[in-house]
Scaffold this motif. Structure first.
Motif, short mmCIF file in Angstrom:
data_model
loop_
_atom_site.label_atom_id
_atom_site.label_comp_id
_atom_site.label_asym_id
_atom_site.label_seq_id
_atom_site.Cartn_x
_atom_site.Cartn_y
_atom_site.Cartn_z
N ILE A 1 -1.69 -10.12 2.29
CA ILE A 1 -0.69 -10.38 2.12
C ILE A 1 -0.25 -11.20 0.07
O ILE A 1 -2.10 -10.94 -0.92
N LEU A 2 0.61 -10.72 -0.18
CA LEU A 2 0.96 -10.84 -2.01
C LEU A 2 1.58 -11.54 -2.78
O LEU A 2 2.24 -12.29 -1.85
N VAL A 3 0.78 -12.64 -3.10
CA VAL A 3 1.30 -13.62 -3.64
C VAL A 3 1.43 -13.77 -5.34
O VAL A 3 0.82 -13.74 -5.93
N PRO A 4 2.81 -13.45 -5.44
CA PRO A 4 3.02 -12.88 -7.32
C PRO A 4 3.01 -14.10 -7.82
O PRO A 4 3.48 -15.01 -7.27
N ASN B 1 -1.56 -13.09 -10.86
CA ASN B 1 -1.11 -13.64 -11.88
C ASN B 1 -0.70 -12.35 -12.84
O ASN B 1 -1.24 -12.13 -13.28
N ASP B 2 0.93 -12.91 -12.79
CA ASP B 2 2.20 -12.41 -13.90
C ASP B 2 1.63 -12.44 -15.35
O ASP B 2 2.27 -12.81 -15.67
N GLY B 3 0.88 -12.49 -16.05
CA GLY B 3 0.76 -13.02 -17.25
C GLY B 3 0.69 -14.80 -17.53
O GLY B 3 1.74 -15.17 -18.12
N SER B 4 0.57 -15.48 -16.74
CA SER B 4 0.77 -16.57 -16.41
C SER B 4 0.19 -17.46 -17.86
O SER B 4 0.12 -17.10 -18.45
N LYS B 5 1.38 -18.26 -18.47
CA LYS B 5 1.22 -18.94 -19.99
C LYS B 5 0.74 -20.14 -19.86
O LYS B 5 0.19 -21.10 -20.62
N LYS C 1 8.56 -10.48 -11.68
CA LYS C 1 8.46 -10.88 -10.49
C LYS C 1 8.12 -9.64 -9.54
O LYS C 1 7.28 -8.62 -8.65
N ALA C 2 9.27 -8.94 -9.31
CA ALA C 2 8.94 -7.44 -8.20
C ALA C 2 7.60 -6.21 -9.07
O ALA C 2 7.26 -5.55 -8.34
N ASP C 3 6.99 -6.47 -10.67
CA ASP C 3 6.46 -5.71 -11.25
C ASP C 3 4.94 -6.48 -10.46
O ASP C 3 3.95 -5.40 -10.63
N ALA C 4 5.18 -7.33 -10.68
CA ALA C 4 3.64 -8.78 -10.21
C ALA C 4 3.38 -7.29 -8.39
O ALA C 4 2.46 -7.53 -8.36
N LEU C 5 4.77 -7.10 -7.11
CA LEU C 5 4.80 -7.22 -6.23
C LEU C 5 3.90 -6.00 -6.14
O LEU C 5 2.98 -5.32 -5.53
N ASN C 6 4.70 -4.59 -7.30
CA ASN C 6 4.43 -3.74 -7.03
C ASN C 6 2.02 -3.02 -7.46
O ASN C 6 1.52 -2.33 -7.03
N ALA C 7 2.16 -4.50 -8.35
CA ALA C 7 0.98 -4.28 -8.81
C ALA C 7 -0.04 -4.65 -7.07
O ALA C 7 -1.38 -4.08 -6.99
N GLY C 8 0.98 -5.85 -6.65
CA GLY C 8 0.11 -6.10 -5.67
C GLY C 8 -0.28 -4.81 -4.12
O GLY C 8 -1.20 -4.64 -3.86
N ILE C 9 1.09 -4.21 -4.27
CA ILE C 9 0.75 -2.33 -3.88
C ILE C 9 -0.28 -2.10 -3.91
O ILE C 9 -0.97 -1.31 -2.92
N ASN C 10 -0.41 -1.47 -5.28
CA ASN C 10 -1.41 -1.20 -5.46
C ASN C 10 -2.71 -1.17 -5.51
O ASN C 10 -3.60 -0.22 -5.16
N VAL C 11 -2.93 -2.72 -5.19
CA VAL C 11 -4.59 -3.40 -4.80
C VAL C 11 -4.79 -3.07 -3.64
O VAL C 11 -5.90 -2.83 -3.26
N SER C 12 -3.55 -3.15 -2.79
CA SER C 12 -3.68 -3.28 -1.25
C SER C 12 -4.52 -2.42 -0.71
O SER C 12 -4.13 -0.98 -1.02
N ARG C 13 -4.55 -2.81 1.12
CA ARG C 13 -5.92 -1.91 1.59
C ARG C 13 -4.77 -1.48 3.00
O ARG C 13 -5.59 -0.53 3.24
N PHE C 14 -4.39 -2.87 3.12
CA PHE C 14 -3.96 -2.29 4.63
C PHE C 14 -2.65 -1.61 4.10
O PHE C 14 -1.67 -2.04 3.46
N PRO C 15 -1.78 -1.61 5.64
CA PRO C 15 -0.25 -0.53 5.98
C PRO C 15 0.59 -1.43 6.43
O PRO C 15 1.90 -1.05 5.46
N LEU C 16 0.58 -3.06 6.45
CA LEU C 16 1.38 -3.47 6.33
C LEU C 16 1.05 -4.72 4.73
O LEU C 16 0.13 -4.86 4.82
#
Length: 467
Positions: free
Chosen positions: A63-66, A95-99, A150-165
């Motif tokens: 579950i990716l939460v940007p 966390n996409d560089g939150s201020k 947001k798109a970049d944050a989701l990509n980072a989440g995909i790179n860290v993720s372990r599962f097929p979905l």
């Protein structure tokens, strides 16, 4: 020919064209409503007897939460996700560089510590500054990265993720306890499924405790009630109908489940204004070109609750961003339009989204100008009146259909007073509110090039404080 006669001729010919346009569009609306009703009936019959929701074929989900400046809702959101009813999943908050102190609040609340993780950079993203986890919550991971959208944050989440979905969920939203099981059903039933979307409902006015819905109620403000009706139309009529044709062009960024390998295959999310729709268009294009069987589904019983703008200012910002995203996606993939090579996507859904959703505000606005000219020059004809009568009646019909489909299927609003209010506000929506949103969507054309591709924002409120 005098000026009055020339203007009258122009008004007459344009009015005839508009009348034909509105009749064709609304005939299509009726078809979509019929398809949606039939699809919902079949879906409810199956879901009511389905006992295969959890089985050996249930795949684990990341579950990716940007998150960007989500301090007010981030803890409630994570709490609700940790309590989900699903066999195996991990939560990756990016966390996409939150201020604000979004990152610090999460680290402190869950007693997280920095860990060493080898990143699998299969899709591009900005630099990851650190990854955090804990022994107490081994399925909770927090990624801290430089701001990229947001798109970049989701990509980072995909790179860290372990599962097929992977499931993309907005940080200002929460999903119901069994929603993950329900949105994953298409992946169990159809091996060719590459994406599945859930329904998004408005949390404003609802009673929420510990990240879970206690009671669904209508919000107090008129602008919020109008949005409840809009969401019914968008999800229970439009998306259900398009899904039945396997021509769905959008899965909401607030709640969507994807086959990770399919998304990696097309290069992940792109930094666009409407990254959710643009990704679905790329998936359609790639799988059709490669002649690979695929299915993009919609699970109307998988519910995500989200905060909607409660002011005209916030709503304007959202609608400008949404329409710029639509324009951007249509232009990036214009080769699909009326292209028989792409089947129903090229010949049905793309023309609809271009001519109705994208250009509709321009056509309607010109119609209002024509009406004003006709009144000013005293050349108002029956044709012009018919156009606006047709537009009003079909607008109400479409709204009523969404409300009726809701009551026939899921009945989240049980109060007779609330149901009657929804029908009443469907009438009010067509006069005033509709014209305001048309104007905002028209403005999206004027400032399209200037539009930001970064995070959009509305004023967040804690869910437990009546958000």
């Amino acid at each position: 020919m005098g000026m009055n006669e020339l203007i009258k001729t122009i008004i007459h010919h344009y009015s005839i064209g508009m009348l034909i346009y509105f009749l064709m569009v609304n005939l299509f609306y009726i078809t979509i409503i019929i398809l949606s009703l039939d699809r919902l009936k079949k879906f409810l019959k199956i879901s009511g007897t389905d006992i295969t929701a959890v089985s050996d074929y249930t795949k684990p989900i990341s579950i990716l939460v940007p998150a960007y400046n989500e301090r007010e809702t981030i803890i409630d959101s994570i709490q609700s996700l940790l309590d989900l009813d699903y066999p195996k999943f991990e939560i990756i908050v990016v966390n996409d560089g939150s201020k604000d102190d979004t990152l610090q609040r999460v680290i402190s609340f869950y007693n997280l510590r920095r860990v060493n993780v080898e990143l699998n950079n299969q899709v591009p993203s900005e630099h990851v500054r650190g990854v955090y986890s804990s022994f107490d919550r081994p399925n909770l991971v927090v990624v801290d990265k430089e701001n990229g959208g947001k798109a970049d944050a989701l990509n980072a989440g995909i790179n860290v993720s372990r599962f097929p979905l992977f499931c993309a969920i907005d940080a200002d939203s929460f999903i119901e306890k069994k929603a993950l099981i329900k949105v994953a059903k298409p992946f169990q039933k159809y091996s060719e499924t590459i994406a599945s979307g859930g329904i998004v409902r408005i949390a404003n006015g609802c009673k929420i405790e510990n990240g879970q819905l206690v009671k669904a109620s209508l919000p107090k403000k008129m602008v919020e009630k109008f949005q409840v009706i809009e969401y019914f139309r968008a999800f229970l009529t439009s998306r259900v109908g398009w899904e039945s044709l396997n021509s769905l062009l959008i899965i909401s960024g607030a709640f969507g489940l994807f086959k990770k390998s399919a998304v990696i295959k097309v290069g992940g999310y792109k930094k666009t204004i409407g990254e959710d729709m643009e990704l679905i268009l790329r998936l359609h294009k790639e799988y059709i070109k490669e002649k690979i069987p695929y299915k993009i589904s919609f699970a109307s019983d998988a519910v995500c609750w989200t905060q909607a703008p409660d002011s005209l200012k916030g709503l304007k910002s959202q609608r400008l961003r949404w329409h710029r995203g639509l324009i951007d996606s249509m232009l990036k993939h214009k080769e699909l339009l009326f292209n028989p090579r792409y089947g129903k996507v090229g010949m049905l859904s793309m023309p609809y989204f271009c001519l109705v959703e994208m250009l509709g505000p321009v056509i309607e606005l010109v119609g209002y100008i024509i009406l004003g000219l006709a009144i000013y020059y005293s050349v108002l004809s029956n044709v012009v009146l018919y156009i606006f009568l047709v537009a009003f009646l079909f607008g109400v019909l479409f709204s009523y259909s969404g409300i009726l489909l809701e009551q026939l299927s899921y009945k989240r609003y049980n109060s007779l007073v609330e149901i009657c209010l929804l029908f009443l506000y469907s009438l009010f929506e067509q006069v005033g509110y509709r014209q305001i949103t048309v104007w905002w969507r028209f403005l999206a054309f004027l400032n399209f090039k200037k539009g930001s591709k970064q995070w959009g924002s509305i004023q967040r409120k804690s869910f437990t404080k009546g958000g």
